[in-house]
Design an enzyme around this catalytic site. Structure first.
Site, PDB file in Angstrom:
ATOM      1  N   HIS A 138      19.320  62.656  34.852  1.00 16.62           N
ATOM      2  CA  HIS A 138      18.642  63.727  34.111  1.00 16.62           C
ATOM      3  C   HIS A 138      19.615  64.869  33.838  1.00 16.62           C
ATOM      4  CE1 HIS A 138      15.303  66.684  33.341  1.00 16.62           C
ATOM      5  NE2 HIS A 138      16.211  67.509  33.854  1.00 16.62           N
ATOM      6  N   GLU A 139      20.376  65.267  34.842  1.00 14.96           N
ATOM      7  CA  GLU A 139      21.327  66.362  34.661  1.00 14.96           C
ATOM      8  C   GLU A 139      22.454  65.962  33.718  1.00 14.96           C
ATOM      9  OE1 GLU A 139      20.420  69.155  35.569  1.00 14.96           O
ATOM     10  OE2 GLU A 139      18.799  68.498  36.880  1.00 14.96           O
ATOM     11  N   HIS A 142      21.379  66.404  30.189  1.00 11.83           N
ATOM     12  CA  HIS A 142      21.542  67.782  29.714  1.00 11.83           C
ATOM     13  C   HIS A 142      22.960  67.999  29.185  1.00 11.83           C
ATOM     14  CE1 HIS A 142      17.757  69.617  30.647  1.00 11.83           C
ATOM     15  NE2 HIS A 142      17.831  69.390  31.945  1.00 11.83           N
ATOM     16  N   GLU A 213      13.668  69.768  28.679  1.00 15.25           N
ATOM     17  CA  GLU A 213      13.383  68.991  29.880  1.00 15.25           C
ATOM     18  C   GLU A 213      12.804  67.629  29.529  1.00 15.25           C
ATOM     19  OE1 GLU A 213      14.334  69.668  32.906  1.00 15.25           O
ATOM     20  OE2 GLU A 213      15.243  71.479  32.086  1.00 15.25           O
TER      21      GLU A 213
END
Length: 295
Positions: A138-139, A142, A213
């Site tokens: 997930h990071e 980003h 997100e």
């Protein structure tokens, strides 16, 4: 599943930057009205822009109490991030760890080649390997989406405007001028305009943060191929947040927009809400899982 560019996110990032650009114009006009000459405005904005762009990632890590760690210190964490970065077609980022009871993670950096992924000691204790991989992916999403850089730049204007709102009265000239308003008016105009700029930039940043997100959830699930692992991690982290000491929550509240699960307890959490509801994020991930199973 193949990685696909999120044009919805890109469009929102572009629109956010355009609107923030318009706010910059109004902000500069307010500074000019307050009596600061053009050279002074350029110097102020130039110095803060330089610091924000080149040092914001270090400041973010310091505010979390995180430090970069070597492969010798955390070999498994380095191996996992390296493998996921390769799957995401990204350079391996630096890795930082914060000794904290808040189970969280975030990414910072000004580009894909200059990024850091940070995790807390608590999140490594809380999650199993698959769940941790989901959070790390997930990071990395980003970073791949470049929204970390946009958030960093966007937060600059909000920060400067807030500083003027908070401290501008010190330069109002009220002391030693007999309290007369003639010389004070430009400063107070600048303060009022800065307040408007701060509120609008605050809203724009929060709106972008909530959408990004969803995009990072989808990107993280694509990188690992396990949407259910990220969904499980989100639920587990969300459940743990209610048991985090208040002091830890206050210390890390300023990083709320960058966390995978935000601080939602108390007044600060409600005021600075930056993320969509965890339940909605989990439901979207479960839909992805069903798509994979039926493919």
């Amino acid at each position: 599943m193949q990685w696909q560019a999120d044009w919805g996110l890109r469009g929102r990032m572009g629109l956010t930057m355009v609107l923030l650009g318009l706010l910059y114009v109004g902000f500069i006009a307010a500074l000019a009205v307050s009596g600061i000459n053009l050279l002074g405005i350029v110097l102020i904005l130039g110095l803060f822009s330089f610091g924000q762009f080149f040092f914001s990632d270090r400041l973010a890590l310091r505010s979390m109490g995180a430090r970069t760690v070597s492969e010798d210190e955390y070999p498994e964490l380095h191996a996992t991030v390296g493998r996921l970065a390769q799957q995401a077609d990204l350079p391996k980022p630096e890795i930082a760890v914060a000794d904290s009871q808040v189970p969280n993670a975030f990414a910072t950096g000004r580009s894909q080649s200059n990024a850091t992924v940070a995790v807390t000691t608590e999140i490594m204790r809380t999650l199993d390997q698959d769940e941790l991989e989901g959070v790390l992916a997930h990071e990395l999403a980003h970073v791949k989406n470049r929204d970390v850089m946009v958030m960093t730049i966007a937060s600059f204007l909000s920060t400067i405007a807030f500083m003027i709102v908070r401290w501008g009265w010190l330069f109002s000239g009220g002391h030693g001028q007999g309290g007369r308003g003639g010389n004070q008016a430009p400063i107070w105009v600048a303060i009022v305009v800065s307040l408007v700029v701060w509120i609008l930039s605050f809203v724009l940043i929060r709106a972008l943060s909530r959408y990004r997100e969803y995009s990072a959830d989808r990107g993280g699930a694509i990188i690992t191929g396990k949407p259910s692992a990220l969904a499980s991690a989100l639920m587990k982290i969300s459940g743990r947040m209610d048991r985090v000491p208040e002091d830890d929550l206050r210390d890390q509240a300023e990083m709320n927009a960058f966390f995978i699960i935000p601080i939602s307890k108390g007044f600060v959490g409600r005021l600075f809400k930056t993320h969509p509801a965890t339940e909605k994020r989990v439901e979207r991930l479960r839909e992805m899982e069903r798509e994979i199973e039926t493919a």
